[in-house]
Design a protein around this motif. Structure first.
Motif, short mmCIF file in Angstrom:
data_model
loop_
_atom_site.label_atom_id
_atom_site.label_comp_id
_atom_site.label_asym_id
_atom_site.label_seq_id
_atom_site.Cartn_x
_atom_site.Cartn_y
_atom_site.Cartn_z
N LYS A 91 0.87 -1.18 0.00
CA LYS A 91 0.00 0.00 0.00
C LYS A 91 0.90 1.23 0.00
N VAL A 92 0.65 2.15 -0.92
CA VAL A 92 1.50 3.33 -1.08
C VAL A 92 0.67 4.59 -0.84
N SER A 93 1.24 5.52 -0.09
CA SER A 93 0.54 6.78 0.19
C SER A 93 1.56 7.87 0.49
N GLU A 94 1.09 9.12 0.45
CA GLU A 94 1.93 10.25 0.82
C GLU A 94 1.57 10.67 2.23
N VAL A 95 2.60 10.82 3.08
CA VAL A 95 2.35 11.15 4.48
C VAL A 95 3.22 12.34 4.89
N GLN A 96 2.82 12.98 5.97
CA GLN A 96 3.58 14.09 6.53
C GLN A 96 4.27 13.64 7.81
N ARG A 97 5.55 13.92 7.90
CA ARG A 97 6.30 13.70 9.12
C ARG A 97 6.96 15.01 9.50
N LYS A 98 7.53 15.08 10.69
CA LYS A 98 8.12 16.34 11.15
C LYS A 98 9.25 16.78 10.24
N GLY A 99 9.91 15.83 9.58
CA GLY A 99 11.00 16.16 8.67
C GLY A 99 10.54 16.53 7.29
N GLY A 100 9.24 16.48 7.04
CA GLY A 100 8.72 16.84 5.73
C GLY A 100 7.84 15.76 5.13
N THR A 101 7.52 15.90 3.86
CA THR A 101 6.67 14.94 3.16
C THR A 101 7.47 13.69 2.81
N ALA A 102 6.82 12.54 2.90
CA ALA A 102 7.46 11.27 2.55
C ALA A 102 6.45 10.39 1.83
N VAL A 103 6.94 9.50 1.00
CA VAL A 103 6.09 8.49 0.37
C VAL A 103 6.23 7.22 1.19
N LEU A 104 5.12 6.76 1.74
CA LEU A 104 5.12 5.59 2.62
C LEU A 104 4.63 4.36 1.87
N LEU A 105 5.42 3.30 1.94
CA LEU A 105 5.03 2.00 1.39
C LEU A 105 4.97 1.01 2.54
N THR A 106 3.79 0.43 2.78
CA THR A 106 3.65 -0.62 3.78
C THR A 106 3.43 -1.95 3.06
N TYR A 107 3.98 -3.01 3.62
CA TYR A 107 3.82 -4.34 3.02
C TYR A 107 4.16 -5.40 4.06
N ARG A 108 4.01 -6.65 3.66
CA ARG A 108 4.36 -7.78 4.52
C ARG A 108 5.27 -8.75 3.78
N GLY A 109 6.04 -9.49 4.55
CA GLY A 109 6.94 -10.47 3.96
C GLY A 109 7.52 -11.37 5.02
N ASP A 110 8.17 -12.45 4.60
CA ASP A 110 8.81 -13.37 5.54
C ASP A 110 10.21 -12.89 5.87
N SER A 111 10.61 -13.07 7.12
CA SER A 111 11.96 -12.73 7.53
C SER A 111 12.94 -13.78 7.03
N ALA A 112 14.22 -13.47 7.10
CA ALA A 112 15.23 -14.48 6.81
C ALA A 112 15.22 -15.51 7.93
N PRO A 113 15.55 -16.78 7.65
CA PRO A 113 15.55 -17.80 8.70
C PRO A 113 16.53 -17.44 9.82
N ASP A 114 16.15 -17.70 11.05
CA ASP A 114 17.04 -17.49 12.17
C ASP A 114 18.27 -18.37 12.01
N PRO A 115 19.49 -17.81 12.14
CA PRO A 115 20.69 -18.60 11.91
C PRO A 115 20.87 -19.78 12.88
N VAL A 116 20.21 -19.72 14.03
CA VAL A 116 20.35 -20.79 15.02
C VAL A 116 19.18 -21.77 14.94
#
Length: 214
Positions: free
Chosen positions: A142-167
């Motif tokens: 999901k992509v949107s334009e958001v305001q943060r204290k440092g200025g305007t930013a393009v925000l991309l939210t998504y989901r995914g699998d992490s890398a396997p735990d090395p142990v």
């Protein structure tokens, strides 16, 4: 007459014995393990090798409320910005990308030259396909334009699998927030990630709001 009665009694005894034997045989066959449905193996989600990692209902990925933050500014390359990162997290740097990690959480900061500011359209058409090819089980962008204290930013939210735990080899389903900030030919991408359902709304807001240009 006595012999007739005796013969009749013997016959009745034999009939009763045969009947009892038949009843016992039928009862035993009904309890045969081969006919029991519980003997059939059941299928589980782990039998699907292409399935995404399961989402944990209570993941151990919450950033503590008393977490302290310190300002980070690159020591080389483009260093015209600062951002607060959690104090004490392990730090690794490769090229213009620096990652801060602790347990199941990550903060990634990348800087690069850019001829134009990122837009909702450019992130959707360029960044999303790139991440789809890199992030295991990439989903729900999901992509949107958001305001943060440092200025305007393009925000991309998504989901995914992490890398396997090395142990342990365990894979966790992660949520991602990627902020793209731009000024005067420079883009800084700030990516925050942690387990889905972890309560990191406030820490992530603290970090993303702390970004500022110098």
């Amino acid at each position: 007459m006595a012999r007739v009665r005796t013969s009749l009694a013997v016959g009745l005894v034999l009939v009763a014995a045969v009947t009892a034997g038949c009843s016992g045989s039928g009862s035993g066959s009904g309890s045969s393990p081969a006919s029991s449905p519980s003997s059939k193996p059941s299928s589980t989600a782990s039998s699907a090798p292409n399935a995404a990692a399961p989402t944990e209902s209570n993941p151990p990925g919450d950033i503590p409320d008393n977490q302290a933050y310190v300002a980070y500014q690159p020591s080389s390359g483009f260093n015209g910005f600062t951002v607060k990162v959690p104090e004490g997290w392990a730090r690794t740097t490769q090229g213009t990308t620096t990652v801060f990690a602790d347990k199941l959480n990550r903060v990634q900061v990348s800087a690069a030259s850019a001829s134009a500011a990122p837009t909702v359209g450019s992130v959707t058409n360029t960044v999303v396909p790139q991440l789809r090819g890199k992030v295991p089980k990439f989903a729900d962008p999901k992509v949107s334009e958001v305001q943060r204290k440092g200025g305007t930013a393009v925000l991309l939210t998504y989901r995914g699998d992490s890398a396997p735990d090395p142990v342990t080899g365990k894979v966790v389903r992660d949520a991602f927030e990627r902020y793209a900030f731009y000024r005067q030919g420079h883009e800084v991408d700030l990516t925050l990630s942690g387990p889905v359902n972890a309560d990191n709304v406030d820490p992530w807001r603290t970090i993303s709001d702390s970004f500022s240009w110098r």
